[in-house]
Design an enzyme around this catalytic site. Structure first.
Site, mmCIF file in Angstrom:
data_model
loop_
_atom_site.group_PDB
_atom_site.id
_atom_site.type_symbol
_atom_site.label_atom_id
_atom_site.label_comp_id
_atom_site.label_asym_id
_atom_site.label_seq_id
_atom_site.Cartn_x
_atom_site.Cartn_y
_atom_site.Cartn_z
ATOM 1 N N SER A 198 3.571 -6.223 2.949
ATOM 2 C CA SER A 198 2.998 -5.500 4.082
ATOM 3 C C SER A 198 3.123 -6.324 5.363
ATOM 4 O O SER A 198 4.224 -6.641 5.795
ATOM 5 C CB SER A 198 1.538 -5.139 3.773
ATOM 6 O OG SER A 198 1.037 -4.209 4.693
ATOM 7 N N ASP A 244 3.720 5.637 0.058
ATOM 8 C CA ASP A 244 2.851 4.678 0.750
ATOM 9 C C ASP A 244 2.086 5.394 1.866
ATOM 10 O O ASP A 244 2.692 5.903 2.804
ATOM 11 C CB ASP A 244 3.706 3.543 1.331
ATOM 12 C CG ASP A 244 2.866 2.362 1.804
ATOM 13 O OD1 ASP A 244 1.734 2.570 2.260
ATOM 14 O OD2 ASP A 244 3.363 1.223 1.707
ATOM 15 N N HIS A 277 0.775 1.913 -1.520
ATOM 16 C CA HIS A 277 0.799 0.618 -0.833
ATOM 17 C C HIS A 277 0.369 -0.478 -1.801
ATOM 18 O O HIS A 277 -0.763 -0.979 -1.761
ATOM 19 C CB HIS A 277 -0.114 0.655 0.397
ATOM 20 C CG HIS A 277 0.156 -0.450 1.377
ATOM 21 N ND1 HIS A 277 1.360 -0.595 2.032
ATOM 22 C CD2 HIS A 277 -0.624 -1.484 1.804
ATOM 23 C CE1 HIS A 277 1.313 -1.647 2.835
ATOM 24 N NE2 HIS A 277 0.122 -2.209 2.700
#
Length: 283
Positions: free
Chosen positions: A124, A178, A211
């Site tokens: 991320s 995501d 995610h």
């Protein structure tokens, strides 16, 4: 275990038990709100398959994050939103880039390990910083690879690709479901990097993944790392001769090698020196 885990002021290092066998380095950067602890298990899994590699996992500084109502949390830079316009400023990203670049430089200067035997990897926000840092190093500091998991290219208006780094291998894994860093951010990153002339960038979608990181992605990351960072005995780090170490250095090296019990009762420096020398010779 072929490795030791060392914790020091927020930074976790997973290092080969015999430091003289190290021939590669991977720096892993966690995501927003996480710490180094969040990726220790990943580093340990990779270390099992790459016993010649050292993994360094730093923790981001704690600072207010605009997107999260100004709450303070570990963050490599400020995030005001995840759309393209919000992704322009990224206050603090230069400072974090400099910190990671300093880690790479220190490892190079202390051990003689070339940059071509180093890789950056992140999840991320950490993946975004890995791209921003790795592609902005000096032309003679080309990395063996960059791994981006559920990340994106941040601060596009500030980003500058260094000439000569266009051939840096990059693996970008991203979930199609995501909800935080949308898959569209990954495709836009792909388009941007292609426009910069990147020749070894690969975007791999994971159908239905949100995610997070899944086992298949870790397997793909391992394949990428072992292809671009295989063991190379000619690149093993320069380690200090035990006879030239201070007592503090000897005790640290003996602890790292898992020899603390064998050294119980030692009084003379030569005893510690001989123990470490014998262990290195056998391992």
């Amino acid at each position: 275990m072929p490795y030791n885990v060392i914790r020091n002021q927020g930074t976790i290092t997973v290092t080969p038990r015999n430091e003289a066998k190290q021939s590669a380095l991977v720096v892993i950067l966690h995501g927003l709100g996480d710490t180094a602890e969040g990726f220790v298990d990943v580093a340990e899994h990779l270390a099992e398959a790459m016993p010649y590699c050292k993994f360094i996992i730093p923790t981001a500084p704690t600072q207010p994050v605009t997107m999260n109502m100004g709450m303070s949390m570990p963050s490599w830079y400020d995030i005001t939103g995840l759309d393209e316009r919000s992704n322009e400023k990224c206050k603090g990203i230069e400072e974090s880039r400099n910190r990671i670049a300093h880690i790479l430089k220190s490892q190079h200067e202390e051990s003689g390990l070339p940059y071509s035997r180093m890789a950056l990897m992140g999840f991320s926000q950490g993946g975004a910083l890995s791209l921003f840092t790795g592609l902005g190093l000096l032309s003679d500091q080309r990395l063996a690879g960059i791994v981006v998991m559920s990340g994106y290219l941040p601060a596009l208006s500030k980003f500058k690709l260094t000439n000569g780094l266009e051939s840096t291998p990059i693996f970008h894994g991203h979930g199609t479901a995501d909800p935080l860093v949308l898959f569209g951010m990954a495709t836009k990153t792909s388009e941007a990097l292609s426009s910069f002339g990147l020749t070894k960038y690969k975007l791999k979608p994971y159908e239905g993944m949100q995610h997070t990181v899944i086992q298949q992605e870790i397997m793909d990351v391992l394949e990428f790392l072992t292809q671009n960072l295989p063991d190379d005995e000619s690149c093993r780090v320069a380690v200090k001769d035990p006879s030239e170490m201070s007592m503090k250095e000897l005790r640290a090296a003996i602890k790292s090698a898992g020899l603390s019990r064998q050294s119980v009762g030692f009084c003379e420096k030569i005893e510690f020196v001989n123990l470490l020398k014998e262990w290195r010779a056998k391992n």
